[in-house]
Design an enzyme around this catalytic site. Sequence first.
Site, mmCIF file in Angstrom:
data_model
loop_
_atom_site.group_PDB
_atom_site.id
_atom_site.type_symbol
_atom_site.label_atom_id
_atom_site.label_comp_id
_atom_site.label_asym_id
_atom_site.label_seq_id
_atom_site.Cartn_x
_atom_site.Cartn_y
_atom_site.Cartn_z
ATOM 1 C CD GLU A 13 73.898 12.551 54.130
ATOM 2 O OE1 GLU A 13 73.366 11.437 54.196
ATOM 3 O OE2 GLU A 13 73.932 13.214 53.094
ATOM 4 N N GLY A 55 68.937 15.838 58.007
ATOM 5 C CA GLY A 55 69.204 15.881 56.566
ATOM 6 C C GLY A 55 69.375 17.290 56.040
ATOM 7 C CB ILE A 56 70.193 18.355 52.711
ATOM 8 C CG1 ILE A 56 70.831 19.600 52.103
ATOM 9 C CG2 ILE A 56 69.295 17.639 51.708
ATOM 10 C CD1 ILE A 56 71.860 19.293 51.024
HETATM 11 N N1 COA Z 1 56.066 19.719 43.278
HETATM 12 C C1 COA Z 1 56.790 20.578 42.526
HETATM 13 N N2 COA Z 1 57.926 21.168 42.962
HETATM 14 C C2 COA Z 1 58.308 20.903 44.219
HETATM 15 C C3 COA Z 1 57.598 20.022 45.056
HETATM 16 C C4 COA Z 1 56.427 19.424 44.542
HETATM 17 N N3 COA Z 1 55.727 18.577 45.266
HETATM 18 N N4 COA Z 1 58.223 19.965 46.234
HETATM 19 C C5 COA Z 1 59.291 20.765 46.157
HETATM 20 N N5 COA Z 1 59.340 21.333 44.937
HETATM 21 C C6 COA Z 1 60.353 22.252 44.452
HETATM 22 C C7 COA Z 1 60.392 23.534 45.272
HETATM 23 O O1 COA Z 1 59.474 24.473 44.794
HETATM 24 C C8 COA Z 1 61.836 23.962 45.073
HETATM 25 O O2 COA Z 1 61.981 24.543 43.792
HETATM 26 P P1 COA Z 1 62.803 25.917 43.599
HETATM 27 O O3 COA Z 1 64.201 25.608 44.107
HETATM 28 O O4 COA Z 1 62.737 26.127 42.136
HETATM 29 O O5 COA Z 1 62.104 26.926 44.450
HETATM 30 C C9 COA Z 1 62.595 22.638 45.040
HETATM 31 O O6 COA Z 1 61.632 21.643 44.669
HETATM 32 C C10 COA Z 1 63.217 22.240 46.367
HETATM 33 O O7 COA Z 1 62.211 22.276 47.334
HETATM 34 P P2 COA Z 1 62.437 22.924 48.776
HETATM 35 O O8 COA Z 1 61.191 22.762 49.537
HETATM 36 O O9 COA Z 1 63.008 24.293 48.640
HETATM 37 O O10 COA Z 1 63.576 21.967 49.299
HETATM 38 P P3 COA Z 1 64.453 21.964 50.608
HETATM 39 O O11 COA Z 1 65.643 22.829 50.410
HETATM 40 O O12 COA Z 1 63.665 22.161 51.845
HETATM 41 O O13 COA Z 1 64.959 20.435 50.538
HETATM 42 C C11 COA Z 1 64.562 18.244 49.691
HETATM 43 C C12 COA Z 1 64.009 19.410 50.495
HETATM 44 C C13 COA Z 1 63.579 17.099 49.761
HETATM 45 C C14 COA Z 1 64.798 18.655 48.242
HETATM 46 C C15 COA Z 1 65.923 17.827 50.370
HETATM 47 O O14 COA Z 1 65.672 17.478 51.704
HETATM 48 C C16 COA Z 1 66.555 16.657 49.671
HETATM 49 O O15 COA Z 1 67.267 16.824 48.701
HETATM 50 N N6 COA Z 1 66.343 15.396 50.187
HETATM 51 C C17 COA Z 1 66.880 14.207 49.570
HETATM 52 C C18 COA Z 1 68.267 13.881 50.057
HETATM 53 C C19 COA Z 1 68.316 13.523 51.507
HETATM 54 O O16 COA Z 1 67.340 13.412 52.200
HETATM 55 N N7 COA Z 1 69.525 13.339 51.982
HETATM 56 C C20 COA Z 1 69.763 12.956 53.348
HETATM 57 C C21 COA Z 1 70.586 13.886 54.102
HETATM 58 S S1 COA Z 1 71.635 14.935 53.182
#
Ligand code: COA
Length: 432
Positions: free
Chosen positions: A237, A214-215
């Site tokens: 994907e 994933g992403i």
């Molecule tokens: N409480 C508050 N904020 C939170 C949080 C929590 N529990 N968990 C994450 N955040 C915030 C982070 O601080 C970050 O904020 P910032 O950008 O202002 O710093 C933001 O949310 C994104 O978190 P991060 O850990 O940097 O995300 P990532 O780049 O590692 O991606 C997901 C993780 C979950 C966001 C990403 O995998 C996703 O969008 N998943 C859903 C879609 C998916 O799975 N698609 C399938 C394949 S594409």
Amino acid sequence: MNWKELYKQKLVTAEEAISHINDGDKVVTSFGCGEPYGIERIMYENYKKFRNVQINNMVTIGDSYWIDEKLKGHFSLNSFFATSVNRRAISGGAADFTTCHFYEQPMVIREIVKPRVSIVSVCPPDENGYVSLGTNVDYIESTLDYCEVKIAQVNKYVPRTYGKAIKHISDFDYLVEMNEPLPEVPTLPLSDVEKTIGKYCASLINDGDCIQLGIGGIPNAICKELENKKNLGLHSEMVGDGVVDLIKSGVINNSMKTIDKNKTVLGFAYGTKKLFDFINDNPDIEMHPIDYVNHPMNIAKIDNMVSVNSCIQVDLLGQVVSDMIGSRQISGVGGQVDFVRGATMSKGGRSIIAMPSTAKNNTVSKIVPTITDNSAITTPRNDVHYIVTEYGIANLKGQTVKNRARALINIAHPDFRNELKAEFKKRFNEDF
Ligand code: COA
């Protein structure tokens, strides 16, 4: 007419191409590394010429022109995925947001959004007049079948990819030559937490499995830990740079795949020049529409399919929130549920949700007694199989509610376990 004459006939300036966008039109554009920024920039500079034009797209890597407040009344954005670029605009109402499973997105765009105009990026034509959609086939390829106005930014930096990416110049109404490097998603150095998560995830992946990644930050960490596996398949994907070395070294060879044998199947590529160069003119990589790649029934046809995605909160029931914190839209569902369900239905398949145990510099636990009010659940508890943090693996499949809560508390960050144990006692009237 030979294709070179046709090409000359269709070749226009960006200004001429966008003059065919009418007031009130809905426009769909490619996204990510394939976003046709050159044409978008000319639309942005000429914004006063347009009224009430809605732009529909997905993950924006660079600047998004469409959230600039001065465009109000001229252009608006309907995004299918929030990023740090447009989160504030979506949460504040300046931009709109559509949520659907990724495999349904081509249908949603075709039958519900109904755009009149499609704008894509393509590489220059080959000796027979064929171009390629490069990094992105996903939802954008099918828009060329039904949009009334089809515009392509012809860009020499777009890789020539295969599968359904190949189009003929006769498929377009207007071609605009604009060469500019593609937006890139940088690979960040791995943290110790990510490395540990990568190791746990890799322990759940066997030789011969087919993977989806994933992403976010976790996938590259997992790729690093797969270097000693054999005969892996890839049906995903999207991918980032992390898979390039695994394919080059033969760890991923797709030899055991039960569909699309010997081929890597992708919806879009999301990385840097390293990835673009690798997929360029590479017949082992096939780009396909997302209603094929992500359809759970197709994923289910691949034996030993393992999906790996990430999330931002899991409650003690095992409900997974991946795209919202409270009413704030952080990202989107993307293909998470498509792959969790497809992998669950696959013979020998399994799904993994992997995340650091904390967020915000260790001040917030991602494993929580209850999810933040107003968040939407992304993956329901009955779909969830493995949850992984840097503290281990929780296998929730078929477990009682008490065992699910116990397993999750055991992989929570130690600083937050007492709070979670107190909730366990309150909920089940028994000590942890
Ligand atoms: N409480 C508050 N904020 C939170 C949080 C929590 N529990 N968990 C994450 N955040 C915030 C982070 O601080 C970050 O904020 P910032 O950008 O202002 O710093 C933001 O949310 C994104 O978190 P991060 O850990 O940097 O995300 P990532 O780049 O590692 O991606 C997901 C993780 C979950 C966001 C990403 O995998 C996703 O969008 N998943 C859903 C879609 C998916 O799975 N698609 C399938 C394949 S594409």
